[in-house]
Design an enzyme around this catalytic site. Structure first.
Site, PDB file in Angstrom:
ATOM      1  N   CYS A 113     -10.942  53.754 -36.500  1.00 39.38           N
ATOM      2  CA  CYS A 113     -11.874  53.636 -37.644  1.00 39.38           C
ATOM      3  C   CYS A 113     -13.002  54.666 -37.600  1.00 39.38           C
ATOM      4  CB  CYS A 113     -12.458  52.233 -37.701  1.00 39.38           C
ATOM      5  SG  CYS A 113     -11.203  50.989 -38.004  1.00 39.38           S
ATOM      6  N   HIS A 250     -18.783  52.580 -42.256  1.00 43.40           N
ATOM      7  CA  HIS A 250     -17.395  52.112 -42.159  1.00 43.40           C
ATOM      8  C   HIS A 250     -17.337  50.690 -42.691  1.00 43.40           C
ATOM      9  CE1 HIS A 250     -13.480  51.082 -40.903  1.00 43.40           C
ATOM     10  NE2 HIS A 250     -13.863  50.296 -39.908  1.00 43.40           N
ATOM     11  N   ASN A 280     -10.596  46.889 -44.935  1.00 46.01           N
ATOM     12  CA  ASN A 280     -10.881  47.903 -43.921  1.00 46.01           C
ATOM     13  C   ASN A 280      -9.755  48.943 -43.965  1.00 46.01           C
ATOM     14  OD1 ASN A 280     -11.150  49.416 -41.591  1.00 46.01           O
ATOM     15  ND2 ASN A 280     -11.546  47.660 -40.252  1.00 46.01           N
TER      16      ASN A 280
END
Ligand code: ACO
Length: 323
Positions: A113, A250, A280
């Site tokens: 990520c 993020h 996500n």
């Protein structure tokens, strides 16, 4: 003094939208639980045969158009992904071919990520070193391919997508009022491997594997590490949270975004939030959020943006950018 400037942004989401209710029909979960614990209402999922490179190419084309750049200007492609089309060659090389680019370097980087922040730091350093004049920095993922769709603790959290920016070399004075990437800070702590990983791979099991996560533990580390890396970026640039126009974080969980904002004393209106609609999307989430907020006019030239992310590894990092 050479510095890199974000000249354009682009994003792409696959057409298919999966709402929470669709998942609740397959695993023991509910729209209410998912919204309350994560803020996620829906996510996009790539079609059969639609690969990470396909998502990346469209995002890259949109970033090039936004920058008013042509593909032959690009001499570097850095693509962040944990879900490449194949083990090799790099997905970046496939995207290079699809865009008709015939020169320069193209490679993938893997920081899950945090991948886009790592990729941005790498391209920024190539430009500062004089080794690139114009770079495509891409985050692209098809996490739907590595999810265990029977595991309710993970399958509800992720989505597919891609985001890209064009970075161009520009002259600057090295002041924090100049346009461009002002700083990047990267971190890793490999001891935390077992909290977030994929249980497969070419060298271990010869399978692709599935994502495994101890969510509560990851959450705990995320809030601490993100607050630290944000503080580090502000201190290095002699700025305070009040100077930030937009936090572009993020997008893992709305509660993590709220927690980071609270720690910074930043008002919620200054945070770009897409997790409710995208889930996500790992390395794609920061550039997707950036592209969306720039396209709808929230983020404007000259504004100060703080980008941050945390992911498997653990890895975490930040980038401070004046658009
Ligand atoms: N639906 C219903 N119940 C669920 C679900 C679900 N989808 N998932 C878990 N539960 C249950 C659990 O089984 C547990 O039940 P139990 O108490 O009977 O054991 C209960 O809900 C609570 O589970 P927790 O894990 O404690 O829930 P929590 O509030 O921590 O939320 C979540 C879980 C959303 C995963 C959260 O911990 C989180 O967001 N973690 C961070 C994830 C993250 O930041 N990832 C970033 C990096 S991602 C990357 O790098 C690829």
């Amino acid at each position: 003094m050479i510095r890199s400037v974000i000249a354009g942004c682009g994003g792409y989401l696959p057409a298919r939208i999966v709402h929470n209710d669709e998942l609740a029909a397959k695993v023991d979960t509910s729209d209410e639980w998912i919204v309350e614990r994560t803020g996620i209402r829906q996510r996009h999922v790539a079609a059969d045969g639609e690969m990470t490179s396909d998502l990346a190419r469209v995002a890259a084309e949109r970033a090039l158009a936004d920058a008013g750049a042509t593909a032959d200007e690009i001499d570097l492609i850095v693509l962040a992904t944990a879900t490449p089309d194949q083990t090799f060659p790099a997905t970046a090389a496939r995207v290079q071919a699809q865009l008709g680019i015939r020169r320069g370097a193209a490679f993938d980087i893997q920081a899950v990520c945090t991948g886009f922040i790592y990729a941005l730091a790498i391209a920024d350093n190539f430009i500062k070193a004089g080794q690139s004049r114009a770079a495509l920095v891409i985050g692209a993922e098809t996490f739907s391919r590595i999810l265990d769709w029977e595991d309710r603790t993970t399958c509800v959290l992720f989505g597919d997508g891609a985001g890209a920016v064009v970075l161009r070399a520009a002259e600057g004075q090295g002041r924090n009022t100049d346009r461009g990437v002002l700083s990047t800070h990267l971190h890793a702590d490999g001891r935390q491997h077992d909290l977030l990983y994929v249980d497969g791979g070419p060298s271990s099991t010869q399978t692709t594997g599935h994502l495994r996560m101890l969510g509560k533990e990851v959450f705990r580390h995320a809030v601490v590490n993100l607050a630290a890396v944000v503080g580090e970026a502000l201190k290095a640039n002699d700025l305070t949270a009040a100077d930030i126009d937009w936090l572009v974080p993020h997008q893992a969980n709305k509660r993590i975004l709220d927690g980071t904002a609270r720690k910074l004393g930043l008002s919620p209106e200054k945070i770009v939030v897409t997790v409710d609609r995208h889930g996500n999307t790992s390395a794609a989430s920061v550039p997707l959020a950036l592209a969306e907020a720039k396209a709808d006019g929230r983020i404007r030239p000259g504004q100060l943006l703080l980008l941050e992310a945390m992911g498997g590894g653990f890895t975490w990092g930040s980038a401070l950018v004046r658009l």
